[in-house]
Motif scaffolding. Structure first.
Motif, short mmCIF file in Angstrom:
data_model
loop_
_atom_site.label_atom_id
_atom_site.label_comp_id
_atom_site.label_asym_id
_atom_site.label_seq_id
_atom_site.Cartn_x
_atom_site.Cartn_y
_atom_site.Cartn_z
N ILE A 217 0.88 -1.17 0.00
CA ILE A 217 0.00 0.00 0.00
C ILE A 217 0.92 1.22 0.00
N TYR A 218 0.74 2.14 -0.95
CA TYR A 218 1.54 3.37 -0.96
C TYR A 218 1.03 4.31 0.13
N PRO A 219 1.83 4.60 1.16
CA PRO A 219 1.35 5.46 2.25
C PRO A 219 1.10 6.91 1.81
N LYS A 220 1.93 7.37 0.87
CA LYS A 220 1.81 8.75 0.38
C LYS A 220 1.89 8.73 -1.14
N ALA A 221 1.45 9.81 -1.76
CA ALA A 221 1.60 9.94 -3.21
C ALA A 221 3.09 9.91 -3.54
N SER A 222 3.43 9.22 -4.62
CA SER A 222 4.85 9.05 -4.95
C SER A 222 4.96 8.55 -6.38
N PRO A 223 6.10 8.75 -7.02
CA PRO A 223 6.32 8.04 -8.27
C PRO A 223 6.38 6.54 -7.98
N GLY A 224 6.01 5.71 -8.91
CA GLY A 224 6.07 4.27 -8.62
C GLY A 224 5.74 3.42 -9.83
N GLY A 225 6.31 2.21 -9.85
CA GLY A 225 6.16 1.35 -11.02
C GLY A 225 5.31 0.11 -10.78
N TRP A 226 4.72 -0.01 -9.59
CA TRP A 226 3.94 -1.21 -9.31
C TRP A 226 2.58 -1.14 -10.00
#
Lengths: 224, 316
Positions: free
Chosen positions: A173-182
């Motif tokens: 689970i992404y806790p905060k907004a962020s760049p990410g590739g999942w």
């Protein structure tokens, strides 16, 4: 195995094969080290098979640290590590294309219906293997092989906070907004990190995902 | 007490001390002053300890108004500062009067400066540290913004002091990074190790408090990824594209790229000052040498005392 990494850190490798039992031993070593209140101990970074031990070289050199760590390891060897019982967390998730933009494509790729993907993701109990990447980001495993999918070739510039995602055998689970590739399959209103309680998850904890409706997601404070 | 009102923060101004300790297991970065040499000197000018906070200014372009009489000092890349338009050299204490305009122009060489005050900056402390890690987006702990008021202890008359010339740095030379080889060193091919230690790298645009990506001839066959593990300060990661990344204070806590070794902390202090296009080379060292240097460096700041003249120190 204890290796020298830098002037102020050493890496303890407790095994090669990732497993809940190994995670329990890693958690036990960390607990033991923290209970000793060693003045030289600065920080601990547990992960899947290792613990990075950060120390103060003004107080102890690598040989001294290695000796203390070996003492801890042999103590742990003598006792059967039950591990911490580990809290079980229930995490509500609104699985839908509007919160999980990769849900449809993942289902198509795997020859499954969207509801089957949701079922396969939410029927398992996951283990928290590591915390990292950002505050409160737990690496959970393992994902059912039928819905395992690699990271996206081009990461997204912005993954919204709360996104529930898959990368190979891991989910998170992404806790905060962020760049990410999942691969994003849903979103949770759960707070994963806050200033008082810090990370909701600890290594060794277990996690269940509970599918909720759009209305319940919004009612719990979820955002679209 | 209110000391300064920020008019222009510049590209990135944060509060930094010696970093957050003991919370990496929650995924929180260590943070902390990225150039500990310039940071400790800024504090030393006031006999502040290493846990006292400074403003860390990246690239300069900072402007503020003094809200009372106070003494400041700026070390690091800023070789001069302006008070109401009058030039003052860096690396020494400077008196401000109420209403004075402080301006720290853009830096010609180097990336980072520290602005210190007596007793340290008194911003909010979170988990034992005032250090700001912007990417963590923790409520109330963001970068310094225009209009912010910098607080400190009651301003007392601080002695006039200057960092002796022999300790000042100018950040113009290429950076030589001494590497403590790691346990994955032997997994790199000898051709790639030759490549890494023989070539001149350039600092890329992707260089910040989190890490420095270096541009050069890519290593051709870096080993495959490893099971994610804790990342030490200064670790040199080599992802599949063969371009090394040196990870610094705001790095993520764990990662799975193979690592050839760790840049010793003294050289991380120099690397963070390098700008895009600057030259960087690697050479080997060992942990005993690096630890000895660490101890001498830290102990110097603990043990040395200013002479009454304020321009010399003795190791008491």
């Amino acid at each position: 195995m204890i290796e020298c990494v830098s002037e102020n850190s050493a890496l303890v490798t407790l095994g090669r094969q990732i497993s809940p039992r190994l995670t329990a031993r890693i958690a036990a070593l960390c607990d033991w080290l923290e209970q000793q209140s060693f003045q030289w101990l600065i920080d601990l970074v547990p992960s899947y098979t290792t613990v990075l031990v950060v120390y103060d070289p003004m107080q102890l050199d690598f040989r001294g640290v290695k000796q203390c760590l070996n003492n801890g390891l042999s103590l742990l060897q003598q006792t059967t590590v039950q591990g911490r019982p580990g809290t079980v967390h229930e995490i509500p998730v609104y699985y839908a294309p509007e919160t999980g933009p990769d849900l449809g494509e993942l289902a198509t790729q795997k020859g499954l219906s969207e509801s089957r993907v949701i079922e396969l993701h939410s029927q398992r109990e996951y283990q928290v293997y590591a915390i990292g990447f950002m505050p409160g980001f737990g690496f959970l495993g393992t994902v059912d092989p039928q819905i395992q999918a690699p990271r996206k070739a081009t990461p997204r510039a912005l993954v919204p906070a709360g996104s529930v995602a898959i990368a190979n055998e891991q989910t998170a689970i992404y806790p905060k907004a962020s760049p990410g590739g999942w691969q994003l399959i849903g979103r949770s209103p759960a707070v994963m990190f806050d200033r008082q309680n810090l990370s909701r998850f600890r290594i060794g904890d277990r996690v269940r995902f509970v599918p909720v409706s759009r209305a319940d997601y919004l009612g719990l404070g979820g955002r679209l | 007490m209110n000391l300064l009102r920020v008019i222009t923060p510049g590209p990135l101004t944060t509060v930094q001390d010696s970093g957050r300790k003991g919370y990496q297991k929650h995924g929180l970065a260590q943070g902390g002053a990225a150039d500990r040499h310039a940071f400790l000197w800024a504090n030393k000018l006031f006999d502040n300890g290493p846990d006292q906070a400074c403003l860390e200014l990246a690239f300069g372009g900072f402007e503020a108004e003094a809200l009372c009489e106070l003494t400041i000092a700026v070390t690091g890349a800023a070789q001069e500062i302006l008070v109401n338009g009058t030039r003052h050299p860096g690396w020494r204490t400077v008196q401000l009067k109420t209403g004075d305009r402080l301006k720290i122009p853009g830096f010609r060489y180097g990336r980072i400066s520290y602005l210190a005050i007596s007793g340290g900056v008194l911003s909010e402390s979170f988990l034992g540290s005032r250090s700001i890690v912007v990417r963590e987006q923790i409520e109330g702990l963001g970068a310094v913004a225009a209009g912010d008021v910098i607080k400190g202890a009651q301003a007392t008359a601080a002695p006039t002091r200057t960092v002796p010339e022999q300790f000042r740095r100018y950040y113009q030379s290429p950076v030589l990074c001494r590497v403590i080889p790691g346990y994955q060193y032997k997994d790199f091919s000898s051709a790639d190790l030759n490549g890494l230690f023989r070539q001149k790298y350039r600092v890329s645009q992707r260089s910040d408090r989190m890490g420095f990506q270096l541009a050069g001839a890519p290593l051709t066959s870096p080993p495959p990824g490893i099971t994610s593990e804790g990342i030490a300060m200064g670790a040199i990661q080599v992802p599949g594209d063969g371009n090394p990344i040196v990870l610094l204070n705001d790095r993520q806590t764990i990662g799975g790229y193979p690592k050839v070794g760790v840049v010793c902390s003294q050289d991380c202090n120099r690397l963070i000052q390098a700008l895009p296009g600057n030259e960087v080379r690697f050479t080997l060292t060992n942990v005993e040498t690096a630890q000895a240097e660490w101890q001498v460096f830290e102990r110097f700041f603990q043990m040395s005392r200013w002479c009454a003249s304020g321009d010399r120190l003795s190791w008491a």
